[in-house]
Design a protein around this motif. Structure first.
Motif, short mmCIF file in Angstrom:
data_model
loop_
_atom_site.label_atom_id
_atom_site.label_comp_id
_atom_site.label_asym_id
_atom_site.label_seq_id
_atom_site.Cartn_x
_atom_site.Cartn_y
_atom_site.Cartn_z
N MET A 1 0.95 -1.15 -0.08
CA MET A 1 -0.07 -0.10 0.02
C MET A 1 0.98 1.31 -0.07
SD MET A 1 -2.33 2.22 0.31
CE MET A 1 -2.44 3.55 1.71
N ASP A 2 1.95 1.36 0.77
CA ASP A 2 2.80 2.47 0.88
C ASP A 2 3.39 2.68 -0.46
OD1 ASP A 2 2.10 3.18 3.50
OD2 ASP A 2 3.67 1.99 4.48
N GLU A 3 3.95 1.65 -1.23
CA GLU A 3 4.58 1.96 -2.29
C GLU A 3 3.53 2.35 -3.51
OE1 GLU A 3 5.60 -2.00 -4.35
OE2 GLU A 3 5.20 -2.78 -2.17
N PHE A 4 2.48 2.11 -3.30
CA PHE A 4 1.57 2.59 -4.36
C PHE A 4 1.20 4.26 -4.15
CE2 PHE A 4 -0.39 -1.66 -4.80
CZ PHE A 4 0.10 -2.01 -6.21
N LYS A 5 1.13 4.45 -2.91
CA LYS A 5 0.71 5.80 -2.58
C LYS A 5 2.14 6.76 -3.00
CE LYS A 5 -1.20 8.98 0.81
NZ LYS A 5 -1.72 8.88 2.10
N GLN A 6 3.32 5.95 -2.68
CA GLN A 6 4.57 6.89 -2.95
C GLN A 6 4.60 6.75 -4.63
OE1 GLN A 6 6.85 8.26 -1.03
NE2 GLN A 6 7.58 9.09 -2.72
N ILE A 7 4.18 5.88 -5.22
CA ILE A 7 4.29 5.92 -6.75
C ILE A 7 3.24 7.24 -7.31
CG2 ILE A 7 3.49 4.84 -9.03
CD1 ILE A 7 4.62 2.28 -7.61
N LEU A 8 2.07 7.29 -6.60
CA LEU A 8 0.94 8.31 -6.73
C LEU A 8 1.71 9.69 -6.49
CD1 LEU A 8 -1.85 9.21 -7.41
CD2 LEU A 8 -2.39 8.81 -5.16
N LEU A 9 2.46 9.56 -5.31
CA LEU A 9 3.10 11.32 -4.95
C LEU A 9 4.01 11.43 -6.00
CD1 LEU A 9 3.15 10.66 -1.26
CD2 LEU A 9 1.46 12.07 -2.48
N ASP A 10 4.93 10.45 -6.37
CA ASP A 10 5.92 10.74 -7.67
C ASP A 10 5.30 11.02 -8.92
OD1 ASP A 10 7.88 9.85 -5.75
OD2 ASP A 10 8.12 7.84 -6.31
N ARG A 11 4.13 10.59 -9.35
CA ARG A 11 3.50 10.88 -10.43
C ARG A 11 2.83 12.00 -10.40
NH1 ARG A 11 1.58 5.51 -13.33
NH2 ARG A 11 3.34 4.35 -13.26
N LEU A 12 2.35 12.45 -9.36
CA LEU A 12 1.71 13.80 -9.21
C LEU A 12 2.82 15.16 -9.37
CD1 LEU A 12 -1.04 13.38 -6.35
CD2 LEU A 12 -1.39 13.83 -8.92
N VAL A 13 3.93 14.66 -8.58
CA VAL A 13 5.06 15.64 -8.73
C VAL A 13 5.67 15.85 -10.03
CG1 VAL A 13 7.51 16.02 -8.09
CG2 VAL A 13 5.89 15.37 -6.36
N LYS A 14 5.62 14.63 -10.94
CA LYS A 14 6.12 14.62 -12.23
C LYS A 14 4.87 15.37 -13.16
CE LYS A 14 8.98 10.50 -12.16
NZ LYS A 14 9.19 9.16 -12.87
N ALA A 15 3.78 15.37 -12.69
CA ALA A 15 2.51 15.97 -13.51
C ALA A 15 2.20 17.58 -13.23
CB ALA A 15 1.29 15.33 -13.16
N GLY A 16 3.35 18.13 -12.25
CA GLY A 16 3.64 19.30 -12.34
C GLY A 16 3.05 19.71 -10.61
N ALA A 17 2.81 18.85 -9.95
CA ALA A 17 2.39 19.27 -8.42
C ALA A 17 3.55 19.68 -7.54
CB ALA A 17 1.51 18.18 -7.84
#
Length: 106
Positions: free
Chosen positions: A1-17
């Motif tokens: 679960m934590d790794e999915f959330k970390q992937i989500l956070l990384d993708r959001l940062v790459k998306a401009g967040a």
């Protein structure tokens, strides 16, 4: 679960967040996906832009990853029988009568 959330956070940062605004963006995405799990990425981006994150551009994969993370956290559970939504129901507050307040009471 934590790794999915970390992937989500990384993708959001790459998306401009910006990393300082991730909690707000996650809250918006959670509410958006809670109300409509099949939301279109364009509609999600429009909502994010309207709320003050014009630099963020989410795609279908980010939305699906966010939905999976929120479901694993228990926020959006679906019943295995018939796919019925099992969201927690709102609790109604009791009516409370308040008498008039005068300026001297403040």
């Amino acid at each position: 679960m934590d790794e999915f959330k970390q992937i989500l956070l990384d993708r959001l940062v790459k998306a401009g967040a910006d990393s300082s605004s991730l909690s707000g963006i996650l809250k918006v995405l959670s509410k958006l996906l809670f109300s409509n799990p099949d939301v279109d990425p364009a509609a999600a981006n429009e909502r994010l832009h309207y709320l003050g994150w014009p630099e963020v551009e989410v795609d279908y994969h980010i939305l699906q990853l966010a939905l999976a993370c929120f479901e694993m956290e228990g926020g959006h559970r679906r019943s295995p029988i018939g796919g019925q939504d099992c969201r927690p129901q709102a609790i109604r507050l009791q009516d409370v009568e308040i008498g008039p307040i005068t300026l001297n009471d403040i």
